[in-house]
Design a protein around this motif. Structure first.
Motif, PDB file in Angstrom:
ATOM      1  N   GLY A 120     -10.067 -37.773  32.254  1.00 15.74           N
ATOM      2  CA  GLY A 120     -11.754 -36.670  31.228  1.00 15.74           C
ATOM      3  C   GLY A 120     -13.172 -37.276  31.378  1.00 15.74           C
ATOM      4  N   ILE A 121     -13.766 -38.095  32.404  1.00 17.11           N
ATOM      5  CA  ILE A 121     -14.755 -38.036  33.099  1.00 17.11           C
ATOM      6  C   ILE A 121     -15.179 -37.481  34.857  1.00 17.11           C
ATOM      7  CG2 ILE A 121     -15.291 -39.936  31.737  1.00 17.11           C
ATOM      8  CD1 ILE A 121     -14.322 -42.415  33.611  1.00 17.11           C
ATOM      9  N   PRO A 122     -15.350 -37.846  35.028  1.00 14.46           N
ATOM     10  CA  PRO A 122     -15.952 -37.325  36.464  1.00 14.46           C
ATOM     11  C   PRO A 122     -15.499 -38.105  37.899  1.00 14.46           C
ATOM     12  CG  PRO A 122     -18.354 -37.435  35.591  1.00 14.46           C
ATOM     13  CD  PRO A 122     -17.569 -37.885  34.359  1.00 14.46           C
ATOM     14  N   VAL A 123     -14.253 -37.566  38.404  1.00 13.39           N
ATOM     15  CA  VAL A 123     -13.673 -39.233  39.319  1.00 13.39           C
ATOM     16  C   VAL A 123     -14.514 -38.354  40.914  1.00 13.39           C
ATOM     17  CG1 VAL A 123     -11.327 -39.502  40.854  1.00 13.39           C
ATOM     18  CG2 VAL A 123     -11.827 -39.131  37.538  1.00 13.39           C
ATOM     19  N   ILE A 124     -14.543 -39.405  41.674  1.00 12.64           N
ATOM     20  CA  ILE A 124     -14.871 -39.238  43.054  1.00 12.64           C
ATOM     21  C   ILE A 124     -14.054 -39.993  44.188  1.00 12.64           C
ATOM     22  CG2 ILE A 124     -16.773 -39.559  44.838  1.00 12.64           C
ATOM     23  CD1 ILE A 124     -18.413 -40.591  42.606  1.00 12.64           C
ATOM     24  N   ASN A 125     -12.999 -39.193  44.799  1.00 13.91           N
ATOM     25  CA  ASN A 125     -12.325 -39.433  45.499  1.00 13.91           C
ATOM     26  C   ASN A 125     -12.740 -40.319  46.839  1.00 13.91           C
ATOM     27  OD1 ASN A 125      -9.913 -40.181  47.265  1.00 13.91           O
ATOM     28  ND2 ASN A 125      -9.470 -38.056  47.951  1.00 13.91           N
ATOM     29  N   ALA A 126     -12.497 -41.731  46.865  1.00 19.06           N
ATOM     30  CA  ALA A 126     -12.848 -42.892  47.418  1.00 19.06           C
ATOM     31  C   ALA A 126     -11.700 -42.685  48.900  1.00 19.06           C
ATOM     32  CB  ALA A 126     -13.301 -43.984  47.260  1.00 19.06           C
ATOM     33  N   GLY A 127     -11.089 -41.590  49.217  1.00 13.11           N
ATOM     34  CA  GLY A 127     -10.355 -41.619  50.142  1.00 13.11           C
ATOM     35  C   GLY A 127      -8.253 -42.188  49.237  1.00 13.11           C
ATOM     36  N   ASP A 128      -7.485 -40.388  49.704  1.00  9.64           N
ATOM     37  CA  ASP A 128      -6.417 -41.033  48.828  1.00  9.64           C
ATOM     38  C   ASP A 128      -5.464 -40.661  50.256  1.00  9.64           C
ATOM     39  OD1 ASP A 128      -6.606 -38.216  49.384  1.00  9.64           O
ATOM     40  OD2 ASP A 128      -5.864 -37.121  48.012  1.00  9.64           O
ATOM     41  N   GLY A 129      -4.760 -42.080  50.324  1.00 10.25           N
ATOM     42  CA  GLY A 129      -4.032 -41.752  52.001  1.00 10.25           C
ATOM     43  C   GLY A 129      -3.941 -40.688  52.711  1.00 10.25           C
ATOM     44  N   GLY A 130      -3.576 -39.896  53.819  1.00 13.54           N
ATOM     45  CA  GLY A 130      -4.165 -39.726  55.171  1.00 13.54           C
ATOM     46  C   GLY A 130      -5.009 -37.608  54.832  1.00 13.54           C
ATOM     47  N   HIS A 131      -5.195 -37.618  53.537  1.00 13.67           N
ATOM     48  CA  HIS A 131      -5.683 -36.852  52.812  1.00 13.67           C
ATOM     49  C   HIS A 131      -7.147 -35.657  53.243  1.00 13.67           C
ATOM     50  CE1 HIS A 131      -6.251 -33.852  49.115  1.00 13.67           C
ATOM     51  NE2 HIS A 131      -6.063 -32.695  49.836  1.00 13.67           N
ATOM     52  N   GLN A 132      -7.549 -36.749  51.996  1.00 10.50           N
ATOM     53  CA  GLN A 132      -9.125 -36.407  52.064  1.00 10.50           C
ATOM     54  C   GLN A 132     -10.236 -37.817  51.804  1.00 10.50           C
ATOM     55  OE1 GLN A 132     -11.139 -33.224  50.967  1.00 10.50           O
ATOM     56  NE2 GLN A 132      -9.974 -31.909  52.635  1.00 10.50           N
ATOM     57  N   HIS A 133     -11.304 -37.780  52.420  1.00  8.12           N
ATOM     58  CA  HIS A 133     -12.446 -38.911  52.317  1.00  8.12           C
ATOM     59  C   HIS A 133     -13.686 -38.025  52.214  1.00  8.12           C
ATOM     60  CE1 HIS A 133     -13.952 -42.376  51.612  1.00  8.12           C
ATOM     61  NE2 HIS A 133     -13.916 -43.287  53.178  1.00  8.12           N
ATOM     62  N   PRO A 134     -13.597 -37.309  51.095  1.00  8.49           N
ATOM     63  CA  PRO A 134     -15.529 -36.303  50.543  1.00  8.49           C
ATOM     64  C   PRO A 134     -16.647 -37.381  50.762  1.00  8.49           C
ATOM     65  CG  PRO A 134     -13.654 -36.535  48.702  1.00  8.49           C
ATOM     66  CD  PRO A 134     -12.931 -37.588  49.271  1.00  8.49           C
ATOM     67  N   THR A 135     -16.353 -38.478  50.431  1.00 10.49           N
ATOM     68  CA  THR A 135     -17.568 -39.429  50.669  1.00 10.49           C
ATOM     69  C   THR A 135     -18.189 -39.643  51.636  1.00 10.49           C
ATOM     70  OG1 THR A 135     -17.057 -40.828  49.676  1.00 10.49           O
ATOM     71  CG2 THR A 135     -17.728 -39.633  48.266  1.00 10.49           C
ATOM     72  N   GLN A 136     -16.800 -39.389  52.767  1.00 14.39           N
ATOM     73  CA  GLN A 136     -17.385 -40.262  53.922  1.00 14.39           C
ATOM     74  C   GLN A 136     -17.858 -39.476  54.852  1.00 14.39           C
ATOM     75  OE1 GLN A 136     -17.341 -43.142  55.448  1.00 14.39           O
ATOM     76  NE2 GLN A 136     -18.360 -42.287  58.054  1.00 14.39           N
ATOM     77  N   THR A 137     -17.445 -37.174  54.440  1.00 12.51           N
ATOM     78  CA  THR A 137     -17.774 -36.701  54.974  1.00 12.51           C
ATOM     79  C   THR A 137     -19.594 -36.748  54.274  1.00 12.51           C
ATOM     80  OG1 THR A 137     -15.259 -36.042  55.293  1.00 12.51           O
ATOM     81  CG2 THR A 137     -17.855 -34.191  55.475  1.00 12.51           C
ATOM     82  N   LEU A 138     -19.383 -36.581  53.024  1.00 13.04           N
ATOM     83  CA  LEU A 138     -20.939 -36.083  52.934  1.00 13.04           C
ATOM     84  C   LEU A 138     -22.010 -37.551  54.305  1.00 13.04           C
ATOM     85  CD1 LEU A 138     -21.705 -36.225  48.897  1.00 13.04           C
ATOM     86  CD2 LEU A 138     -20.999 -34.581  50.666  1.00 13.04           C
ATOM     87  N   LEU A 139     -21.801 -38.384  54.137  1.00 13.50           N
ATOM     88  CA  LEU A 139     -22.998 -39.390  54.925  1.00 13.50           C
ATOM     89  C   LEU A 139     -22.506 -38.875  56.146  1.00 13.50           C
ATOM     90  CD1 LEU A 139     -21.427 -42.056  56.414  1.00 13.50           C
ATOM     91  CD2 LEU A 139     -20.729 -42.183  53.068  1.00 13.50           C
ATOM     92  N   ASP A 140     -21.617 -38.300  57.124  1.00 13.31           N
ATOM     93  CA  ASP A 140     -21.341 -37.935  58.526  1.00 13.31           C
ATOM     94  C   ASP A 140     -22.635 -36.475  58.017  1.00 13.31           C
ATOM     95  OD1 ASP A 140     -19.496 -40.644  58.565  1.00 13.31           O
ATOM     96  OD2 ASP A 140     -17.448 -38.301  58.450  1.00 13.31           O
ATOM     97  N   LEU A 141     -22.596 -36.045  57.468  1.00 18.46           N
ATOM     98  CA  LEU A 141     -23.081 -34.199  57.564  1.00 18.46           C
ATOM     99  C   LEU A 141     -24.033 -34.932  57.892  1.00 18.46           C
ATOM    100  CD1 LEU A 141     -21.500 -31.792  54.995  1.00 18.46           C
ATOM    101  CD2 LEU A 141     -21.171 -32.073  57.752  1.00 18.46           C
ATOM    102  N   TYR A 142     -24.691 -35.648  56.519  1.00 21.35           N
ATOM    103  CA  TYR A 142     -26.492 -36.538  56.278  1.00 21.35           C
ATOM    104  C   TYR A 142     -26.870 -36.486  57.933  1.00 21.35           C
ATOM    105  CZ  TYR A 142     -30.123 -38.471  53.960  1.00 21.35           C
ATOM    106  OH  TYR A 142     -31.385 -39.023  52.858  1.00 21.35           O
ATOM    107  N   THR A 143     -25.636 -37.809  57.815  1.00 17.02           N
ATOM    108  CA  THR A 143     -26.640 -37.694  59.413  1.00 17.02           C
ATOM    109  C   THR A 143     -26.900 -37.097  60.368  1.00 17.02           C
ATOM    110  OG1 THR A 143     -25.224 -40.253  59.253  1.00 17.02           O
ATOM    111  CG2 THR A 143     -25.686 -39.632  61.615  1.00 17.02           C
TER     112      THR A 143
END
Ligand code: CP
Length: 468
Positions: A120-143
């Motif tokens: 019921g509040i904003p949730v950020i995925n910091a890595g779920d198993g081998g699925h995804q790690h979207p905030t790592q991708t954000l800083l990869d794209l940013y770089t």
């Protein structure tokens, strides 16, 4: 920016415009770091890390501190009530009543979606198993944008463990959306899963061409490339050529080499062999001497093990420490945007429209075949029903909404019960012509005949040769 109260579970949760808006915000924040203090005063971040982390956890916590907010944390399943058998949904509900935003890392694929569904509040995925790690991708794209100003038209090589590397899974979709060509350079046996390739092609256009490495055309081939993704906008100079020309094209160089470590913690029994250790490609000073890599950025989400030598740390092409450092402003921007304490205009950037698939929601349902999926774990099956999207009719392909693994059920039936007479409940081969006539809303799928029979279905004449 309208990111307030949204979740970031997969890269599908952000449009290209929203990503660019976050990057503008990150630019502002890193240029004026001290001025951000107080933006999140009175807000609490729950930092839940049920897998080891240095960068993601500490950069999120540093981000919240720099915004003037507070952090509550749980970093060990054994020290939380999950160890007593509490479900993820109950944990999420409780945390949702204590905090304003949740950052979660968990070994089960789809766990972050469950938290997002219940907190019921904003949730950020910091890595779920081998699925995804979207905030790592954000800083990869940013770089990449910081160093090259644009992503469109770049050639990015993904290197190493592409099977279990969640950072590459998120990055693949993001690179495709921003118009980069992708070279897949997996270590032998650790190729990109087929369901990711399928999603890449069907949802982002472009094409994936497999290379035949058996010819060993170029003995000096530096790239263990096994496939190439070219965007729909590319002139297809890579995809249209035979293997030998591809190697010639690659000799013009790649813009980035994105290296990953072997994700041994996710290997199935027997996968960690001596062969794998010997075959795992290593990026070092010697490799980077080749003129192919003259202008190549070397990226890595870190931590590294043996695949990235220390002898290139001082090389200007090495980006991995910059990547990690950029995690703080990027995560500050994300947290501030999701909490609605900072806004940024969304630029008009082209972004592929999300593809809508019919849902599979029958009470009778196959289970997700991915052993790491949250939906099949004993503590979660008491309340989670398997849920799928029907992403293809021929061959019939279901995609789990939690872990996004795709699979092809072998048998099907119709919930329409054949003129509503239960005695004619029949199951059919998913490949039979009859199966193709079942409307998505009536589709019942089975992985095995045993499953079909357990639910009272009898074999039809179209079960692929099986007749009772
Ligand atoms: N890149 C990354 O996720 O690092 P950590 O595991 O240290 O968080």
């Amino acid at each position: 920016m309208s990111l307030i109260n949204k979740n970031l579970v997969t890269m599908d949760d952000l449009s290209n415009g929203e990503i660019m808006a976050l990057f503008s915000l990150a630019d502002d924040m890193s240029a004026n770091m001290k001025e951000q203090y107080g933006l999140c005063q009175g807000k609490i971040m729950a930092s839940l890390f049920f897998e080891p982390s240095t960068r993601t956890r500490l950069s999120f916590e540093a981000a919240m501190h720099r915004l003037g907010g507070s952090v509550i944390t749980a970093s060990d399943v054994g020290a939380s009530s999950l160890a007593k058998g509490e479900s993820i949904s109950d944990t999420a509900r409780i945390i949702g009543s204590y905090a304003d935003i949740v950052v979660i890392r968990h070994p089960w694929e789809g766990a972050a979606k469950v938290v997002a569904d219940y907190a019921g509040i904003p949730v950020i995925n910091a890595g779920d198993g081998g699925h995804q790690h979207p905030t790592q991708t954000l800083l990869d794209l940013y770089t990449i944008i910081k160093e090259r100003h644009d992503i469109k038209g770049l050639k990015i090589a993904l290197w190493g463990d592409l099977k279990y590397g969640r950072t590459t899974h998120s990055l693949i979709f993001a690179l495709a959306r921003f118009g980069a060509d992708i070279l897949f350079c997996p270590s032998h046996g650790l190729e990109v899963p087929e369901h990711i390739i399928n999603k890449l092609v069907t949802e982002y256009g472009g094409e994936v061409d497999r290379l035949d490495n058996s010819n060993d055309i170029d003995k000096d081939n530096l790239f263990p490339v096994d496939a190439i993704y070219t965007t729909p906008n590319s002139p297809h100079q890579l995809a249209m050529m035979p293997d030998i020309s591809i190697q010639v094209e690659l000799r013009k160089g790649v813009d980035a080499l994105y290296v990953t470590r072997p994700q041994k913690e996710r290997f199935a029994a027997g996968e960690e062999s001596e062969d794998l250790k010997a075959d795992y490609p290593i990026v070092n000073k010697k490799l980077l001497r080749d003129k192919v890599f003259q202008k190549t950025m070397v990226m890595h989400p870190l931590p590294r093990v043996d695949e990235l030598a220390y002898d290139i740390d001082a090389d200007q092409r090495s980006m991995y420490f910059k990547q990690a450092a950029r995690g703080v402003p990027v995560r500050m921007a994300l947290v501030a945007a999701l909490l609605g304490v900072k806004d940024a205009p969304i630029p008009d950037v082209a972004s592929p429209a999300p593809v809508e698939y019919p849902s599979y929601r029958q009470d009778i349902s196959p289970v997700c075949p991915n052993p790491r999926c949250v939906s099949i774990q004993a503590t979660e099956t008491k309340y989670l029903k398997p849920e799928f999207k029907i992403v293809n009719q021929q061959p019939l392909t279901l995609r789990c909404v939690y872990c996004e693994h795709g699979f092809e059920p072998k048998f099907v039936a119709s919930a329409d019960w054949h003129e509503h007479r239960r005695e004619t409940k029949k199951y059919h081969s998913a490949e039979s012509h009859w199966a193709k006539d079942i409307k998505p809303e009536n589709l019942i799928a089975f992985n095995t005949e045993e499953e079909a029979r357990a639910h009272g279905f009898k074999p039809s004449h179209f079960t692929g040769g099986y007749h009772q």
